[in-house]
Design a protein around this motif. Structure first.
Motif, PDB file in Angstrom:
ATOM      1  N   UNK A 227      -4.298   1.485  -7.987  1.00 12.66           N
ATOM      2  CA  UNK A 227      -4.609   1.809  -6.605  1.00 12.66           C
ATOM      3  C   UNK A 227      -4.586   3.290  -6.289  1.00 12.66           C
ATOM      4  N   UNK A 228      -4.563   4.117  -7.336  1.00 12.31           N
ATOM      5  CA  UNK A 228      -4.619   5.583  -7.182  1.00 12.31           C
ATOM      6  C   UNK A 228      -3.466   6.118  -6.348  1.00 12.31           C
ATOM      7  N   UNK A 295     -11.276  -2.907  -6.145  1.00 11.45           N
ATOM      8  CA  UNK A 295     -11.889  -2.848  -4.818  1.00 11.45           C
ATOM      9  C   UNK A 295     -11.215  -1.771  -3.964  1.00 11.45           C
ATOM     10  N   UNK A 296     -11.958  -1.114  -3.071  1.00 11.02           N
ATOM     11  CA  UNK A 296     -11.365  -0.059  -2.239  1.00 11.02           C
ATOM     12  C   UNK A 296     -10.152  -0.522  -1.442  1.00 11.02           C
ATOM     13  N   UNK A 298      -7.799  -2.386  -2.312  1.00 16.70           N
ATOM     14  CA  UNK A 298      -6.562  -2.354  -3.092  1.00 16.70           C
ATOM     15  C   UNK A 298      -5.947  -0.961  -3.080  1.00 16.70           C
ATOM     16  N   UNK A 299      -6.777   0.063  -3.021  1.00 12.50           N
ATOM     17  CA  UNK A 299      -6.253   1.424  -2.907  1.00 12.50           C
ATOM     18  C   UNK A 299      -5.470   1.581  -1.609  1.00 12.50           C
ATOM     19  N   UNK A 300      -6.014   1.029  -0.539  1.00 11.86           N
ATOM     20  CA  UNK A 300      -5.291   1.036   0.738  1.00 11.86           C
ATOM     21  C   UNK A 300      -3.954   0.311   0.597  1.00 11.86           C
ATOM     22  N   UNK A 301      -3.990  -0.834  -0.058  1.00 12.67           N
ATOM     23  CA  UNK A 301      -2.770  -1.614  -0.276  1.00 12.67           C
ATOM     24  C   UNK A 301      -1.729  -0.818  -1.062  1.00 12.67           C
ATOM     25  N   UNK A 302      -2.137  -0.210  -2.177  1.00 14.84           N
ATOM     26  CA  UNK A 302      -1.192   0.501  -3.030  1.00 14.84           C
ATOM     27  C   UNK A 302      -0.531   1.660  -2.282  1.00 14.84           C
ATOM     28  N   UNK A 434      -6.720 -20.872   4.951  1.00 13.13           N
ATOM     29  CA  UNK A 434      -7.406 -20.237   3.827  1.00 13.13           C
ATOM     30  C   UNK A 434      -7.670 -18.764   3.975  1.00 13.13           C
ATOM     31  N   UNK A 435      -7.478 -18.183   5.164  1.00 10.93           N
ATOM     32  CA  UNK A 435      -7.709 -16.747   5.308  1.00 10.93           C
ATOM     33  C   UNK A 435      -6.581 -15.976   4.662  1.00 10.93           C
ATOM     34  N   UNK A 436      -6.916 -15.035   3.785  1.00 10.20           N
ATOM     35  CA  UNK A 436      -5.875 -14.313   3.069  1.00 10.20           C
ATOM     36  C   UNK A 436      -5.042 -13.453   4.020  1.00 10.20           C
ATOM     37  N   UNK A 437      -5.711 -12.653   4.844  1.00  6.12           N
ATOM     38  CA  UNK A 437      -4.971 -11.855   5.806  1.00  6.12           C
ATOM     39  C   UNK A 437      -4.049 -10.852   5.197  1.00  6.12           C
ATOM     40  N   UNK A 438      -4.370 -10.363   3.978  1.00  7.99           N
ATOM     41  CA  UNK A 438      -3.493  -9.429   3.309  1.00  7.99           C
ATOM     42  C   UNK A 438      -4.253  -8.154   2.940  1.00  7.99           C
ATOM     43  N   UNK A 439      -3.562  -7.020   2.870  1.00  5.87           N
ATOM     44  CA  UNK A 439      -4.259  -5.791   2.477  1.00  5.87           C
ATOM     45  C   UNK A 439      -4.818  -5.928   1.080  1.00  5.87           C
ATOM     46  N   UNK A 440      -6.029  -5.511   0.876  1.00  5.95           N
ATOM     47  CA  UNK A 440      -6.610  -5.480  -0.453  1.00  5.95           C
ATOM     48  C   UNK A 440      -7.180  -6.787  -0.915  1.00  5.95           C
ATOM     49  N   UNK A 441      -7.275  -7.784  -0.050  1.00  9.39           N
ATOM     50  CA  UNK A 441      -7.806  -9.075  -0.481  1.00  9.39           C
ATOM     51  C   UNK A 441      -9.305  -9.154  -0.261  1.00  9.39           C
TER      52      UNK A 441
END
Length: 441
Positions: A227-228, A295-296, A298-302, A434-441
């Motif tokens: 995630x940089x 995916x972009x 996931x960078x936000x998530x990390x 079923x909605x993930x609702x999580x950062x980077x999903x």
């Protein structure tokens, strides 16, 4: 003993994580309840173990797929069993995605765990009796870094380096002195409890000076690398070992990255030397996770993982706890609860009673005979996956502080447990519908 779920129920359970629990309930209702009970435990408590996370439904789907049925010893195009045409596609996808994600010349995605990956790295580069320089276990090294209860300590001659007891930071001058004194065949950089970024360039320089291989055990930071949000060890290390769970948010498993010049040695060390058939359902799940990590979002998530950890570290320090190195660069925080009159095991037990799950680890302590004591390690990967941010980290710190101040059987423990449930109820790891609702999903 029966397991009774308390919050999730069973209606529409397939929507929670994509499993056909109804079929399992018909065949084995006892084990179905175990699965529900574990989902309830994960959903209703604060999961602060630094080595854990919540995978996506897509990863879980791959893990529960028909690929679990396939025996696939060997590598794509060179299997020892027939019928591997389809699983070969899955493994090639995983390899291509891993090399692209981390900028590596080669990837082996078959190791069953991080320890399996380290074993294969040693097998590829070393011979029994060789000297290896790695972080000492009491200072934060992993079992595979020289424990006498582990293959590493029995097969190789390990020399341990540590951290400065006063600062908790790696002492690169001392590491260089030890390398010059012992002339190891390999130097390992990696820790289960170091909250700062290692200086991979410094390790490379020391390894070159003594003509040693440089092995980076990046099991903890590899997800942040993806995630940089952390430096990449791949350009510096001869071999990088990692896990695919933790911050990377994939299935439980291992990964090895290296240059093309070591690819054949690494592959032969994994199979046939240390493992048999690859777990193709897990390999496919790794491929899913690598794609998600590219995916972009996931960078936000990390970066949010790190931001959350820094806020939580400051809040814990404000409670009077001795936070190692004064903070963190990663997902991980370690602290000494001694200012509250507690050691690590007692602190963990008090938190557990309140529904807060965390770990014991070694933390630097200048006054201790070996320079460290049993403290606490926690991480922010899982709660960030649930969607928690800085505001919730202040709440988490307050809950941890309150739990540490209360006996496990104290009168406030039940209230704290209810407060934890109230917080986590707003951030389910697998939201209904079923909605993930999580950062980077």
């Amino acid at each position: 003993m029966a397991v009774t779920p308390t919050t999730t129920g069973t209606a529409g359970i397939g929507a929670l994580w994509g499993a056909d629990l109804d079929a399992l309930r018909r065949e084995d209702p006892v084990l179905a309840d175990v699965l529900l009970g574990e989902l309830d435990r994960q959903s209703s408590g604060l999961q602060l173990i630094a080595a854990e996370n919540f995978t996506s439904r897509a990863v879980l789907t791959a893990l529960g797929s028909p690929l679990a049925n396939k025996y696939a010893e060997g590598y794509p195009g060179a299997r020892h069993h027939g019928g591997c045409e389809i699983v070969d596609v899955a493994e090639r996808l995983a390899v291509d995605r891993a090399t692209g994600l981390f900028g590596a010349g080669h990837a082996n995605v078959q190791p069953h765990s991080g320890s399996s990956a380290v074993l294969a790295a040693y097998a590829a580069l070393l011979r029994p009796g060789d000297t290896v320089l790695a972080m000492a276990l009491p200072q934060g090294g992993h079992l595979t870094h020289g424990s006498h209860a582990n293959f590493s300590g029995r097969w190789f001659d390990f020399v341990g380096y540590g951290v400065d007891p006063a600062t908790g930071l790696l002492d690169y001058d001392r590491i260089r002195e030890l390398a010059l004194e012992h002339r190891p065949k390999a130097i390992v950089c990696g820790s289960i409890s170091y909250p700062r970024h290692p200086d991979y360039a410094a390790f490379r320089e020391i390894a070159d000076e003594v003509d040693a291989y440089f092995i980076a055990d990046a099991a903890h930071p590899i997800g942040l690398v993806a995630g940089k949000a952390a430096p990449n060890p791949v350009p510096y290390a001869d071999v990088v070992c990692a896990t695919t769970h933790k911050v990377l948010r994939g299935p439980r498993g291992g990964l090895i990255l290296c240059g093309a010049e070591l690819a054949e040695r690494v592959d032969r060390a994994v199979f046939p030397f240390t493992q048999g058939g690859a777990q193709m359902h897990s390999v496919a799940a790794k491929a899913v996770a690598f794609a998600e990590a590219a995916a972009p979002a996931f960078t936000t998530y990390a970066h949010q993982v790190v931001a959350n950890a820094r806020v939580l570290a400051r809040a814990l320090a404000d409670l009077g706890l001795t936070v190692t190195t004064g903070g963190t660069d990663t997902h991980m925080i370690t602290f000494d609860p001694a200012p509250l009159g507690l050691d690590g095991p007692a602190a963990r037990a008090r938190c557990a009673a309140a529904g807060i799950v965390l770990d014991i680890c070694a933390v630097p302590a200048p006054e201790a005979p070996d320079g460290c004591v049993k403290g606490i390690r926690l991480g922010t990967a899982a709660v960030t996956t649930q969607g928690m941010a800085e505001e919730q980290m202040a709440q988490v710190a307050a809950l941890v502080g309150a739990a540490l101040g209360e006996e496990a059987t104290g009168p406030r423990t039940r209230e704290l447990r209810a407060e934890v449930r109230s917080l986590t109820a707003g951030f389910p790891p697998y939201p209904a519908g079923g909605a993930e609702g999580r950062p980077g999903s």
